[in-house]
Enzyme design. Structure first.
Site, PDB file in Angstrom:
ATOM      1  N   ASN A  11       0.868  -1.176   0.000  1.00  0.00           N
ATOM      2  CA  ASN A  11       0.000   0.000   0.000  1.00  0.00           C
ATOM      3  C   ASN A  11       0.907   1.228   0.000  1.00  0.00           C
ATOM      4  O   ASN A  11       1.472   1.576   1.029  1.00  0.00           O
ATOM      5  CB  ASN A  11      -0.893  -0.039   1.249  1.00  0.00           C
ATOM      6  CG  ASN A  11      -1.727   1.214   1.410  1.00  0.00           C
ATOM      7  OD1 ASN A  11      -1.811   2.038   0.498  1.00  0.00           O
ATOM      8  ND2 ASN A  11      -2.344   1.362   2.570  1.00  0.00           N
ATOM      9  N   LYS A  13       0.101   4.259  -0.338  1.00  0.00           N
ATOM     10  CA  LYS A  13      -0.531   5.462   0.231  1.00  0.00           C
ATOM     11  C   LYS A  13      -0.251   6.663  -0.686  1.00  0.00           C
ATOM     12  O   LYS A  13      -0.181   6.492  -1.893  1.00  0.00           O
ATOM     13  CB  LYS A  13      -0.070   5.692   1.674  1.00  0.00           C
ATOM     14  CG  LYS A  13      -0.234   4.418   2.509  1.00  0.00           C
ATOM     15  CD  LYS A  13      -0.084   4.638   3.986  1.00  0.00           C
ATOM     16  CE  LYS A  13      -0.236   3.309   4.720  1.00  0.00           C
ATOM     17  NZ  LYS A  13      -0.238   3.432   6.166  1.00  0.00           N
ATOM     18  N   HIS A  95      -9.628   1.176   4.672  1.00  0.00           N
ATOM     19  CA  HIS A  95      -8.382   1.385   5.420  1.00  0.00           C
ATOM     20  C   HIS A  95      -8.657   2.343   6.580  1.00  0.00           C
ATOM     21  O   HIS A  95      -9.457   3.265   6.451  1.00  0.00           O
ATOM     22  CB  HIS A  95      -7.312   1.962   4.494  1.00  0.00           C
ATOM     23  CG  HIS A  95      -5.955   1.962   5.119  1.00  0.00           C
ATOM     24  ND1 HIS A  95      -5.578   2.912   6.045  1.00  0.00           N
ATOM     25  CD2 HIS A  95      -4.913   1.116   4.990  1.00  0.00           C
ATOM     26  CE1 HIS A  95      -4.346   2.640   6.449  1.00  0.00           C
ATOM     27  NE2 HIS A  95      -3.920   1.553   5.829  1.00  0.00           N
ATOM     28  N   GLU A  97      -7.070   4.739   7.684  1.00  0.00           N
ATOM     29  CA  GLU A  97      -6.836   6.157   7.366  1.00  0.00           C
ATOM     30  C   GLU A  97      -8.048   6.760   6.659  1.00  0.00           C
ATOM     31  O   GLU A  97      -8.268   7.969   6.719  1.00  0.00           O
ATOM     32  CB  GLU A  97      -5.556   6.290   6.531  1.00  0.00           C
ATOM     33  CG  GLU A  97      -4.318   6.114   7.414  1.00  0.00           C
ATOM     34  CD  GLU A  97      -3.087   5.587   6.702  1.00  0.00           C
ATOM     35  OE1 GLU A  97      -3.017   5.666   5.463  1.00  0.00           O
ATOM     36  OE2 GLU A  97      -2.180   5.078   7.397  1.00  0.00           O
ATOM     37  N   GLU A 165      -5.595  -4.813  10.511  1.00  0.00           N
ATOM     38  CA  GLU A 165      -4.582  -3.786  10.722  1.00  0.00           C
ATOM     39  C   GLU A 165      -4.901  -3.022  12.011  1.00  0.00           C
ATOM     40  O   GLU A 165      -5.732  -2.107  11.994  1.00  0.00           O
ATOM     41  CB  GLU A 165      -4.572  -2.799   9.552  1.00  0.00           C
ATOM     42  CG  GLU A 165      -4.243  -3.424   8.217  1.00  0.00           C
ATOM     43  CD  GLU A 165      -3.643  -2.408   7.266  1.00  0.00           C
ATOM     44  OE1 GLU A 165      -2.506  -2.637   6.813  1.00  0.00           O
ATOM     45  OE2 GLU A 165      -4.278  -1.386   6.994  1.00  0.00           O
ATOM     46  N   GLY A 171       2.337   2.300  10.761  1.00  0.00           N
ATOM     47  CA  GLY A 171       3.322   3.366  10.639  1.00  0.00           C
ATOM     48  C   GLY A 171       4.025   3.723  11.942  1.00  0.00           C
ATOM     49  O   GLY A 171       4.721   4.734  12.019  1.00  0.00           O
ATOM     50  N   SER A 210       3.165  -2.094  10.361  1.00  0.00           N
ATOM     51  CA  SER A 210       4.599  -2.181  10.654  1.00  0.00           C
ATOM     52  C   SER A 210       5.218  -3.535  10.300  1.00  0.00           C
ATOM     53  O   SER A 210       6.123  -4.005  10.999  1.00  0.00           O
ATOM     54  CB  SER A 210       4.874  -1.816  12.118  1.00  0.00           C
ATOM     55  OG  SER A 210       4.515  -0.468  12.365  1.00  0.00           O
TER      56      SER A 210
HETATM   57  P1  PGA Z   1       2.699   0.326   7.592  1.00  0.00           P
HETATM   58  O1  PGA Z   1       1.225   0.554   6.969  1.00  0.00           O
HETATM   59  O2  PGA Z   1       3.202  -0.971   7.033  1.00  0.00           O
HETATM   60  O3  PGA Z   1       3.487   1.522   7.140  1.00  0.00           O
HETATM   61  O4  PGA Z   1       2.521   0.269   9.083  1.00  0.00           O
HETATM   62  C1  PGA Z   1       0.356  -0.528   6.748  1.00  0.00           C
HETATM   63  C2  PGA Z   1      -0.938  -0.024   6.176  1.00  0.00           C
HETATM   64  O5  PGA Z   1      -1.417   1.046   6.573  1.00  0.00           O
HETATM   65  O6  PGA Z   1      -1.537  -0.688   5.297  1.00  0.00           O
END
Ligand code: PGA
Length: 247
Positions: A11, A13, A95, A97, A165, A171, A210
């Site tokens: 992803n 982003k 997601h 976010e 997640e 992140g 992560s």
């Molecule tokens: P990350 O993000 O691997 O940077 O923690 C995962 C995600 O949001 O899909």
């Protein structure tokens, strides 16, 4: 019922410009004959060129979101049909976010899933608890509630994936313990079987939050983990390939 084929999806982003197509090509060249499926979900504006650049490779391209309607007066939005037309085969939906930043409810996510299916896309539906919810001992109730609310009955018989997640792991460099991941994945599996019968056993349940080269093998080999949704570590071919080869 056969075990799910694992899926590793990157992803990106809101990261990447045309210069990043080289990174995607390096990923496609490096995946070799890894046992799972591999996807990259770049910003939508790169999908068309990336799909062309990766044509004939093992890596498929996906979107990061799509509207619940097929077309119309929705300034700035993108439909599933447009993603599919540009060469996407999958789409991430729900997601955290988007749930947190754009107030997407389970109902909205479910409507987006239906729209993605109409466009012939394979949805990757994200669920996960916040740190407050985990501390309150609410993780399983929240996550299984999101699974029930975000997965419409129309998914029966269609390919799709669920991504667990934990919001606090995205992140941050923090990850749940393997036992914590397995507990949630088993609860998601039970809910999938409740909703879709035996077919629910073939749905890959990805872990996201992560995931990096140093923890990928342990996470990917945990019970009921059928792949990973990778954010930051999917931006560099070397890191992403190290995760793919940990399968
Ligand atoms: P990350 O993000 O691997 O940077 O923690 C995962 C995600 O949001 O899909």
């Amino acid at each position: 019922m056969t075990a799910p084929t694992p899926l590793i999806a990157g992803n990106w982003k809101m990261n990447g410009t045309s210069a990043s197509l080289a990174e995607a090509k390096a990923i496609a060249q490096g995946v070799g004959d890894c046992p799972g499926r591999v996807a990259i979900c770049p910003p939508s504006i790169l999908i068309h060129r990336m799909a062309e650049a990766l044509e004939g490779s093992k890596v498929v391209v996906g979107g990061q979101d799509a509207h619940w309607d097929d077309a119309g007066a929705f300034t700035g939005d993108i439909s599933g049909e447009m993603l599919a037309d540009a060469g996407a085969r999958m789409v991430i939906l729900g997601h955290s976010e988007r749930r947190a930043g754009y107030r997407e409810t389970d109902e909205i996510v479910a409507a987006k899933v239906k729209a993605a299916l109409r466009a012939g896309l394979e949805p990757i539906v994200c669920v996960g608890e916040t740190l407050e919810e985990r501390k309150a001992g609410d993780t399983l109730r929240i996550v299984t509630g999101q699974v029930r609310g975000s997965l419409p009955a129309e998914l029966a018989g269609k390919p799709f994936a669920v991504a667990y997640e934990p919001v606090w792991a995205i992140g941050t460099g923090l990850t749940p313990t393997t036992a914590e991941i397995e507990e949630v994945h088993r609860a998601i599996r039970a809910t999938l079987v409740e909703l879709f019968g035996d077919a629910g056993r073939a749905v890959p349940i990805l872990y996201g939050g992560s995931v990096k080269p140093s923890n990928a093998a342990e996470i990917l080999h945990a019970d009921e983990v059928g792949g990973a949704l990778v954010g930051g570590a999917s931006l560099k071919a070397q890191d992403f390939l190290a995760i793919v080869t940990a399968l």
